[in-house]
Motif scaffolding. Structure first.
Motif, short mmCIF file in Angstrom:
data_model
loop_
_atom_site.label_atom_id
_atom_site.label_comp_id
_atom_site.label_asym_id
_atom_site.label_seq_id
_atom_site.Cartn_x
_atom_site.Cartn_y
_atom_site.Cartn_z
N GLY A 1 -7.16 0.56 -5.64
CA GLY A 1 -6.77 1.94 -5.37
C GLY A 1 -7.92 2.79 -4.88
N GLU A 2 -7.53 3.95 -4.37
CA GLU A 2 -8.51 4.95 -3.94
C GLU A 2 -7.88 6.29 -4.27
OE1 GLU A 2 -9.23 4.78 0.28
OE2 GLU A 2 -10.65 6.45 0.26
N ARG A 3 -8.66 7.25 -4.76
CA ARG A 3 -8.10 8.57 -5.05
C ARG A 3 -7.60 9.19 -3.74
NH1 ARG A 3 -6.12 9.42 -9.46
NH2 ARG A 3 -6.53 11.67 -9.47
N LEU B 1 0.85 -1.19 0.00
CA LEU B 1 0.00 0.00 0.00
C LEU B 1 0.89 1.25 0.00
CD1 LEU B 1 -3.02 0.63 0.20
CD2 LEU B 1 -2.83 0.39 2.67
N GLU B 2 0.62 2.15 -0.92
CA GLU B 2 1.51 3.30 -1.09
C GLU B 2 0.77 4.44 -1.80
OE1 GLU B 2 6.01 4.01 -2.93
OE2 GLU B 2 4.95 2.14 -3.34
N ASP B 3 1.12 5.69 -1.43
CA ASP B 3 0.56 6.85 -2.14
C ASP B 3 1.37 7.06 -3.41
OD1 ASP B 3 -1.02 7.05 0.04
OD2 ASP B 3 -0.11 8.88 0.84
N MET B 4 0.70 7.18 -4.55
CA MET B 4 1.40 7.28 -5.81
C MET B 4 1.28 8.68 -6.39
SD MET B 4 2.46 4.27 -5.65
CE MET B 4 3.41 4.20 -7.17
N PHE B 5 2.27 9.02 -7.24
CA PHE B 5 2.34 10.41 -7.75
C PHE B 5 1.13 10.78 -8.59
CE2 PHE B 5 4.14 7.95 -11.17
CZ PHE B 5 3.65 8.57 -12.30
N TRP B 6 0.47 9.81 -9.19
CA TRP B 6 -0.66 10.15 -10.06
C TRP B 6 -1.96 10.37 -9.29
CZ3 TRP B 6 1.56 5.18 -10.22
CH2 TRP B 6 0.77 4.15 -9.72
N GLY B 7 -1.85 10.32 -7.95
CA GLY B 7 -3.02 10.70 -7.17
C GLY B 7 -3.83 9.55 -6.60
N ASP B 8 -3.27 8.34 -6.65
CA ASP B 8 -3.95 7.19 -6.05
C ASP B 8 -3.16 6.67 -4.85
OD1 ASP B 8 -5.90 7.15 -7.98
OD2 ASP B 8 -5.24 5.30 -8.93
N ARG B 9 -3.85 6.11 -3.90
CA ARG B 9 -3.23 5.25 -2.90
C ARG B 9 -3.60 3.83 -3.33
NH1 ARG B 9 -1.02 5.03 2.04
NH2 ARG B 9 -1.82 3.63 3.64
N ARG B 10 -2.61 2.95 -3.46
CA ARG B 10 -2.92 1.65 -4.07
C ARG B 10 -2.05 0.51 -3.53
NH1 ARG B 10 1.66 0.56 -4.78
NH2 ARG B 10 3.02 0.80 -6.60
#
Lengths: 189, 201
Positions: free
Chosen positions: A174-176, A151-160
């Motif tokens: 994922g979740e925005r 689980l990680e926050d990604m640069f494109w705006g998702d946590r996935r």
């Protein structure tokens, strides 16, 4: 008719104590749902149209897969739609406003393969947005999913995160991030 | 002019899905009453819709030689019930309690023996139903509560008529055991009380 089943006939529930007679409103409502499902190709449980894209995913043991996906990933099966044949079971699993079809792998089933048939290879990944990816992740871990990306926050705006199912299909949940912040704000309030 | 048969409407619905509506109109109340008897009114409401949606999806496999669709619908409803054994268990447990209370309403004209019969027998019959294997219970209740004949039950459950007969015979034997007096020092032949209301393995 008089025979040794008379005691049973006498305990027929509505003879024992009449229930309220069937409610005409119930029948009218069910009729409307049925006809609307027939007319408009909508899922009667949600009132939503079937989505335009719905992947079909193949498994060597599709029944075990249905159990896994509902228990571990929280997908909801359209139970009334399930088709059981000697040559395999077909099921529709809903998550949010999306649907996946689950079926058996093999040459006679649209020539689809399970990763378990091809040394764990995958040719696609199904991406799924969920309401609360932290809770979803916790459930998947608790139920024994193989997590392959944490689980990680990604640069494109998702946590996935990403996980493999029983036969190695790869799922991305994922979740925005905006939704994550809103949710956490609500939890703290 | 006679109304078209169910079979004719189902055949027509293959090309024109809206033709399926009369199947619902003719049989939904019967199917709903059947479901209420088996799982109670709360659970039954949703299951009647599920039954007819499945029927619609499977209409292409309907045997058009059978003019009346009712046994077919009973069969689908029975399959739907199989996923709700727990609700059925609760219903049967409630039925046992109801039966225990029902003696109060027994008309005075009935004999004391009949009242005692009601007191003792009804809860035990309900408990026995609860203890039957699902296949026997399904056949038995279609026969005794829904008044279906052997052939219609066979069609509804998708089993040979001989199997219907043997299931009913086994179920009758168990029910007879409920009525027979307990032999001195013998075991109670009916379903043990701890099984009451519990369904299946």
């Amino acid at each position: 008719m008089t025979d040794d089943l008379d005691p049973l006939r006498r305990v027929r529930p509505d003879r024992l104590q009449p229930d309220d007679p069937p409610d005409p409103a119930v029948l009218a409502e069910e009729r409307e749902r049925l006809m609307s499902a027939i007319d408009q190709n909508v899922n009667p449980d949600t009132g939503r149209r079937f989505p335009s894209i719905y992947p079909r995913i193949a498994y060597r043991n599709e029944v075990a897969a249905i159990e896994f996906l509902t228990r571990v990933f929280g997908f909801r099966e359209w139970r009334e739609s399930r088709m059981e044949n000697e040559t395999g079971t077909l099921a529709w699993l809903e998550v949010g406003d999306g649907v996946v079809m689950i079926g058996r792998a093999g040459p006679e089933h649209h020539d689809l393969s399970s990763p378990a048939d091809i040394a764990g290879a995958n040719t696609c990944m199904v991406n799924v947005y969920v309401d609360d990816v932290d809770a979803h992740h916790a459930r998947a871990v608790g139920e024994g999913a193989r997590i392959v990306m944490d689980l990680e926050d990604m640069f494109w705006g998702d946590r996935r995160y990403e996980a493999l199912d029983l036969e190695g299909h790869r799922w991305h949940f994922g979740e925005r991030l905006s939704h994550v912040r809103e949710r956490r704000g609500r939890d703290e309030a | 002019m006679e109304d078209p048969t169910d079979a004719a409407m189902i055949a027509a619905s293959l090309a024109d899905p809206a033709s399926f509506a009369p199947i619902f109109d003719r049989h939904a109340a019967t199917v709903l009453r059947f479901l209420i008897r088996r799982v109670g009114p709360d659970a039954a409401d949703g299951l009647v819709g599920e039954t007819f949606r499945i029927a619609f999806e499977r209409r292409a496999s309907y045997d058009l030689d059978r003019p009346c669709a009712r046994p077919w619908l009973y069969g689908i409803a029975t399959n739907v019930l199989a996923r709700h054994r727990r609700a059925e268990g609760r219903r049967l447990a409630a039925l046992s309690r109801l039966a225990g209370r029902a003696r109060v309403d027994t008309p005075a004209a009935e004999t004391a023996e009949a009242r005692a019969d009601a007191l003792d027998l009804w809860p035990r019959v309900a408990a026995t139903i609860a203890g039957l294997p699902p296949g026997e219970r399904d056949a038995l209740l279609l026969y005794a509560w829904e008044d279906l004949g052997y052939d219609d039950i066979a069609h509804a459950l998708g089993i040979p008529v001989g199997t219907v007969r043997s299931r009913l015979n086994r179920a009758r034997t168990r029910l007879r055991a409920v009525r027979e007096p307990v032999a001195p020092g013998g075991e109670q032949p009916s379903t043990p009380t701890e099984d009451r209301g519990r369904i299946g393995p």
